[in-house]
Design a protein around this motif. Sequence first.
Motif, PDB file in Angstrom:
ATOM      1  N   ALA A   1      -9.131 -38.836  -5.681  1.00  0.00           N
ATOM      2  CA  ALA A   1      -8.362 -37.594  -5.785  1.00  0.00           C
ATOM      3  C   ALA A   1      -7.590 -37.389  -4.495  1.00  0.00           C
ATOM      4  O   ALA A   1      -7.894 -38.032  -3.482  1.00  0.00           O
ATOM      5  N   PHE A   2      -6.610 -36.483  -4.567  1.00  0.00           N
ATOM      6  CA  PHE A   2      -5.779 -36.149  -3.401  1.00  0.00           C
ATOM      7  C   PHE A   2      -5.204 -37.417  -2.771  1.00  0.00           C
ATOM      8  O   PHE A   2      -5.380 -37.674  -1.585  1.00  0.00           O
TER       9      PHE A   2
ATOM     10  N   LYS B   1      -0.194 -16.918 -10.772  1.00  0.00           N
ATOM     11  CA  LYS B   1      -1.588 -16.680 -11.134  1.00  0.00           C
ATOM     12  C   LYS B   1      -2.186 -17.865 -11.896  1.00  0.00           C
ATOM     13  O   LYS B   1      -1.501 -18.496 -12.697  1.00  0.00           O
ATOM     14  N   GLU B   2      -3.450 -18.129 -11.665  1.00  0.00           N
ATOM     15  CA  GLU B   2      -4.194 -19.210 -12.348  1.00  0.00           C
ATOM     16  C   GLU B   2      -4.576 -18.811 -13.769  1.00  0.00           C
ATOM     17  O   GLU B   2      -4.896 -17.643 -14.011  1.00  0.00           O
ATOM     18  N   GLY B   3      -4.596 -19.773 -14.660  1.00  0.00           N
ATOM     19  CA  GLY B   3      -5.189 -19.554 -15.986  1.00  0.00           C
ATOM     20  C   GLY B   3      -4.333 -18.741 -16.943  1.00  0.00           C
ATOM     21  O   GLY B   3      -4.846 -18.218 -17.924  1.00  0.00           O
TER      22      GLY B   3
ATOM     23  N   GLY C   1      -3.800 -25.756 -10.889  1.00  0.00           N
ATOM     24  CA  GLY C   1      -3.488 -26.937 -10.069  1.00  0.00           C
ATOM     25  C   GLY C   1      -2.316 -26.733  -9.126  1.00  0.00           C
ATOM     26  O   GLY C   1      -2.123 -25.652  -8.560  1.00  0.00           O
ATOM     27  N   SER C   2      -1.517 -27.799  -9.009  1.00  0.00           N
ATOM     28  CA  SER C   2      -0.446 -27.790  -8.003  1.00  0.00           C
ATOM     29  C   SER C   2       0.626 -26.751  -8.336  1.00  0.00           C
ATOM     30  O   SER C   2       1.344 -26.289  -7.455  1.00  0.00           O
ATOM     31  N   LEU C   3       0.742 -26.400  -9.616  1.00  0.00           N
ATOM     32  CA  LEU C   3       1.745 -25.390 -10.006  1.00  0.00           C
ATOM     33  C   LEU C   3       1.441 -24.064  -9.293  1.00  0.00           C
ATOM     34  O   LEU C   3       2.346 -23.433  -8.731  1.00  0.00           O
TER      35      LEU C   3
END
Length: 239
Positions: free
Chosen positions: A34-35, A108-110, A99-101
Amino acid sequence: MEKHSMLYEGKAKKLFETEDPSILLIEYKDSLTAFNAQKKSTLSGKGSLNNKISAYLLEFIGSRGIPTHFVKIVDETHQLVKKVGIIPLEVVVRNITTGSLCKRLGVKEGVELKKPLLEFYLKDDALEDPIVTEDHVSAFEWASPAEVEILKRISLEVNKLLKERFLQVGIVLVDLKLEFGRTPDNTVILADEISPDTCRLWDISSGEKLDKDRFRKDLGNVLESYREVWERISKGEKR
Ligand code: TMP
């Protein structure tokens, strides 16, 4: 099909030539990164699960009329694919913000998006796969305007098909990353893998993550989650 010389070793797969110059053998590895490979691990059995999940999903998409590189599964960790010239782009389709967005834009997430959001990233590890616009893609000729239209059309169609398929087994397809290649006659087809390494998958009732975010975020039970995805889709369990 025999395993000939190794063409390429990536973070999660090895690619071998076979006696047929138009066919390659993919070996799915147990390694997990990852990363941009700053974080690495090995999980025994991960390669086999991704081989099976990817074969299943590519076959499913193929059966719905989307051209893919998939030929057939060979054994636990190997599958045969058509040799293509990889287009140096990653196409990400998002249904829910994360994520990166969220990191990049502070959104906001989700949050469920009104319609799928499609993004292009340049496949370049040294540059950490930067996001690019369609104008960059055409300015630097990474893909022609006609190819860009095909990438967008196929990516949105794959997202729709998989979103519906995962929903049948109680999984929300949050986002996914796709790659494409050109056959010798310059037809654009879907390539690479589709697995919990390359998608975000959330359980519909608990919201539990069933994908590589378990590794990225140190949530534990990585292999168990990948196995859960495989068991649900392979049984076609309805929830
Ligand atoms: P992101 O939110 O980190 O940009 O990831 C979007 C989707 O792309 C997610 O499903 C994970 C997948 N992905 C890859 O398959 N490979 C990558 O290198 C990255 C960064 C994301």
